[in-house]
Write a protein that holds these residues in place. Structure first.
Motif, PDB file in Angstrom:
ATOM      1  N   LEU A   9      19.630  23.540 -30.419  1.00 23.32           N
ATOM      2  CA  LEU A   9      20.914  23.517 -29.727  1.00 23.32           C
ATOM      3  C   LEU A   9      21.360  24.930 -29.355  1.00 23.32           C
ATOM      4  O   LEU A   9      21.777  25.188 -28.226  1.00 23.32           O
ATOM      5  CB  LEU A   9      21.964  22.836 -30.599  1.00 23.32           C
ATOM      6  N   LEU A  10      21.234  25.857 -30.293  1.00 19.37           N
ATOM      7  CA  LEU A  10      21.625  27.238 -30.018  1.00 19.37           C
ATOM      8  C   LEU A  10      20.724  27.878 -28.970  1.00 19.37           C
ATOM      9  O   LEU A  10      21.199  28.619 -28.108  1.00 19.37           O
ATOM     10  CB  LEU A  10      21.615  28.059 -31.305  1.00 19.37           C
ATOM     11  N   SER A  11      19.437  27.589 -29.002  1.00 18.65           N
ATOM     12  CA  SER A  11      18.540  28.161 -27.995  1.00 18.65           C
ATOM     13  C   SER A  11      18.855  27.600 -26.610  1.00 18.65           C
ATOM     14  O   SER A  11      18.789  28.315 -25.608  1.00 18.65           O
ATOM     15  CB  SER A  11      17.083  27.924 -28.361  1.00 18.65           C
ATOM     16  N   GLN A  12      19.238  26.324 -26.538  1.00 12.89           N
ATOM     17  CA  GLN A  12      19.638  25.750 -25.251  1.00 12.89           C
ATOM     18  C   GLN A  12      20.887  26.432 -24.717  1.00 12.89           C
ATOM     19  O   GLN A  12      20.982  26.728 -23.525  1.00 12.89           O
ATOM     20  CB  GLN A  12      19.900  24.252 -25.394  1.00 12.89           C
ATOM     21  N   MET A  13      21.843  26.697 -25.601  1.00 13.21           N
ATOM     22  CA  MET A  13      23.074  27.362 -25.163  1.00 13.21           C
ATOM     23  C   MET A  13      22.784  28.788 -24.717  1.00 13.21           C
ATOM     24  O   MET A  13      23.366  29.276 -23.746  1.00 13.21           O
ATOM     25  CB  MET A  13      24.110  27.336 -26.278  1.00 13.21           C
ATOM     26  N   ASP A  28      26.046  46.345 -23.972  1.00  5.32           N
ATOM     27  CA  ASP A  28      25.962  47.361 -25.015  1.00  5.32           C
ATOM     28  C   ASP A  28      25.248  48.599 -24.471  1.00  5.32           C
ATOM     29  O   ASP A  28      24.891  48.670 -23.306  1.00  5.32           O
ATOM     30  CB  ASP A  28      25.291  46.813 -26.269  1.00  5.32           C
ATOM     31  N   THR A  29      25.025  49.584 -25.309  1.00  3.92           N
ATOM     32  CA  THR A  29      24.485  50.866 -24.858  1.00  3.92           C
ATOM     33  C   THR A  29      23.045  50.768 -24.381  1.00  3.92           C
ATOM     34  O   THR A  29      22.601  51.595 -23.603  1.00  3.92           O
ATOM     35  CB  THR A  29      24.562  51.903 -25.996  1.00  3.92           C
ATOM     36  N   VAL A  30      22.293  49.769 -24.804  1.00  6.08           N
ATOM     37  CA  VAL A  30      20.915  49.615 -24.381  1.00  6.08           C
ATOM     38  C   VAL A  30      20.833  48.924 -23.025  1.00  6.08           C
ATOM     39  O   VAL A  30      19.840  48.993 -22.339  1.00  6.08           O
ATOM     40  CB  VAL A  30      20.118  48.824 -25.453  1.00  6.08           C
ATOM     41  N   GLY A  31      21.892  48.241 -22.619  1.00  2.00           N
ATOM     42  CA  GLY A  31      21.918  47.551 -21.336  1.00  2.00           C
ATOM     43  C   GLY A  31      21.748  46.056 -21.456  1.00  2.00           C
ATOM     44  O   GLY A  31      21.726  45.348 -20.469  1.00  2.00           O
ATOM     45  N   LYS A  32      21.620  45.549 -22.657  1.00  2.35           N
ATOM     46  CA  LYS A  32      21.516  44.112 -22.864  1.00  2.35           C
ATOM     47  C   LYS A  32      22.911  43.542 -23.061  1.00  2.35           C
ATOM     48  O   LYS A  32      23.816  44.235 -23.484  1.00  2.35           O
ATOM     49  CB  LYS A  32      20.666  43.810 -24.103  1.00  2.35           C
ATOM     50  N   THR A  33      23.063  42.263 -22.758  1.00  2.00           N
ATOM     51  CA  THR A  33      24.358  41.645 -22.982  1.00  2.00           C
ATOM     52  C   THR A  33      24.565  41.437 -24.470  1.00  2.00           C
ATOM     53  O   THR A  33      23.653  41.024 -25.175  1.00  2.00           O
ATOM     54  CB  THR A  33      24.482  40.295 -22.247  1.00  2.00           C
ATOM     55  N   ALA A  34      25.742  41.747 -24.938  1.00  2.00           N
ATOM     56  CA  ALA A  34      26.066  41.571 -26.349  1.00  2.00           C
ATOM     57  C   ALA A  34      26.379  40.106 -26.623  1.00  2.00           C
ATOM     58  O   ALA A  34      27.081  39.466 -25.856  1.00  2.00           O
ATOM     59  CB  ALA A  34      27.256  42.444 -26.735  1.00  2.00           C
ATOM     60  N   ALA A  35      25.861  39.587 -27.697  1.00  2.00           N
ATOM     61  CA  ALA A  35      26.094  38.191 -28.052  1.00  2.00           C
ATOM     62  C   ALA A  35      27.510  38.017 -28.574  1.00  2.00           C
ATOM     63  O   ALA A  35      28.038  38.888 -29.258  1.00  2.00           O
ATOM     64  CB  ALA A  35      25.092  37.746 -29.119  1.00  2.00           C
ATOM     65  N   PRO A  36      28.160  36.924 -28.219  1.00  2.37           N
ATOM     66  CA  PRO A  36      29.491  36.659 -28.757  1.00  2.37           C
ATOM     67  C   PRO A  36      29.436  36.580 -30.279  1.00  2.37           C
ATOM     68  O   PRO A  36      28.417  36.218 -30.861  1.00  2.37           O
ATOM     69  CB  PRO A  36      29.865  35.316 -28.159  1.00  2.37           C
ATOM     70  N   SER A  37      30.537  36.916 -30.919  1.00  5.72           N
ATOM     71  CA  SER A  37      30.542  37.016 -32.375  1.00  5.72           C
ATOM     72  C   SER A  37      30.544  35.662 -33.067  1.00  5.72           C
ATOM     73  O   SER A  37      30.128  35.568 -34.205  1.00  5.72           O
ATOM     74  CB  SER A  37      31.750  37.832 -32.823  1.00  5.72           C
ATOM     75  N   ASP A  38      30.994  34.618 -32.420  1.00  7.96           N
ATOM     76  CA  ASP A  38      31.009  33.322 -33.077  1.00  7.96           C
ATOM     77  C   ASP A  38      30.743  32.200 -32.070  1.00  7.96           C
ATOM     78  O   ASP A  38      30.690  32.414 -30.870  1.00  7.96           O
ATOM     79  CB  ASP A  38      32.334  33.099 -33.808  1.00  7.96           C
ATOM     80  N   PHE A  39      30.567  31.013 -32.615  1.00  5.91           N
ATOM     81  CA  PHE A  39      30.228  29.855 -31.795  1.00  5.91           C
ATOM     82  C   PHE A  39      31.334  29.529 -30.799  1.00  5.91           C
ATOM     83  O   PHE A  39      31.065  29.194 -29.641  1.00  5.91           O
ATOM     84  CB  PHE A  39      29.940  28.651 -32.691  1.00  5.91           C
ATOM     85  N   GLY A  40      32.589  29.641 -31.244  1.00  8.36           N
ATOM     86  CA  GLY A  40      33.713  29.343 -30.365  1.00  8.36           C
ATOM     87  C   GLY A  40      33.751  30.252 -29.148  1.00  8.36           C
ATOM     88  O   GLY A  40      34.013  29.811 -28.029  1.00  8.36           O
ATOM     89  N   ALA A  41      33.469  31.534 -29.372  1.00 10.96           N
ATOM     90  CA  ALA A  41      33.456  32.478 -28.252  1.00 10.96           C
ATOM     91  C   ALA A  41      32.317  32.161 -27.286  1.00 10.96           C
ATOM     92  O   ALA A  41      32.497  32.235 -26.063  1.00 10.96           O
ATOM     93  CB  ALA A  41      33.335  33.905 -28.772  1.00 10.96           C
ATOM     94  N   LEU A  42      31.167  31.814 -27.831  1.00 11.02           N
ATOM     95  CA  LEU A  42      30.028  31.447 -26.981  1.00 11.02           C
ATOM     96  C   LEU A  42      30.341  30.208 -26.154  1.00 11.02           C
ATOM     97  O   LEU A  42      30.066  30.161 -24.953  1.00 11.02           O
ATOM     98  CB  LEU A  42      28.790  31.199 -27.842  1.00 11.02           C
ATOM     99  N   LEU A  43      30.951  29.220 -26.781  1.00  7.24           N
ATOM    100  CA  LEU A  43      31.301  27.987 -26.080  1.00  7.24           C
ATOM    101  C   LEU A  43      32.341  28.260 -24.989  1.00  7.24           C
ATOM    102  O   LEU A  43      32.210  27.778 -23.860  1.00  7.24           O
ATOM    103  CB  LEU A  43      31.827  26.957 -27.069  1.00  7.24           C
ATOM    104  N   LYS A  44      33.349  29.047 -25.313  1.00  2.34           N
ATOM    105  CA  LYS A  44      34.388  29.375 -24.332  1.00  2.34           C
ATOM    106  C   LYS A  44      33.798  30.145 -23.160  1.00  2.34           C
ATOM    107  O   LYS A  44      34.124  29.880 -22.000  1.00  2.34           O
ATOM    108  CB  LYS A  44      35.490  30.194 -25.011  1.00  2.34           C
TER     109      LYS A  44
END
Length: 109
Positions: A9-13, A28-44
């Motif tokens: 489920l997480l890999s699909q999201m 972030d400083t490397v140029g990759k997108t930073a992952a949201p800190s929690d599931f709610g933020a990712l869902l939103k």
């Protein structure tokens, strides 16, 4: 009772997030997108991205229907398909979450 694979489920999201190219994701400083800190933020964030895709597809489709210059049919169809794919993915995630909720509620302690 169905078993939900949380890792799947997480890999699909994550794939859905990567496909929809989130404009509001922090870099972030490397140029990759930073992952949201929690599931709610990712869902939103995912829901916001799908809403943006649908809005863009609607605007492009309306412009094409009006006959505006510079609006390519192929680009309109691609935008509509992206919006449809995003919506169906969000719907599938919602269904999995509802199933998980039902499974948790039916557990006996």
């Amino acid at each position: 009772m169905t078993t939900i694979d949380v890792n799947s489920l997480l890999s699909q999201m994550r794939r859905m997030t990567a496909v929809t190219e989130l404009p509001s994701a922090k870099i972030d400083t490397v140029g990759k997108t930073a992952a949201p800190s929690d599931f709610g933020a990712l869902l939103k964030q995912s829901l916001g991205s799908v809403a943006d895709l649908q809005k863009t597809a609607g605007v492009q489709a309306a412009a094409f229907e009006r006959g505006d210059k510079g609006v390519d049919l192929a680009q309109v169809m691609l935008s509509v398909q992206k919006a449809d794919l995003g919506l169906s993915t969000v719907t599938q995630v919602r269904n999995k979450m509802v199933d998980a909720y039902k499974d948790i509620m039916n557990m006996s302690f």
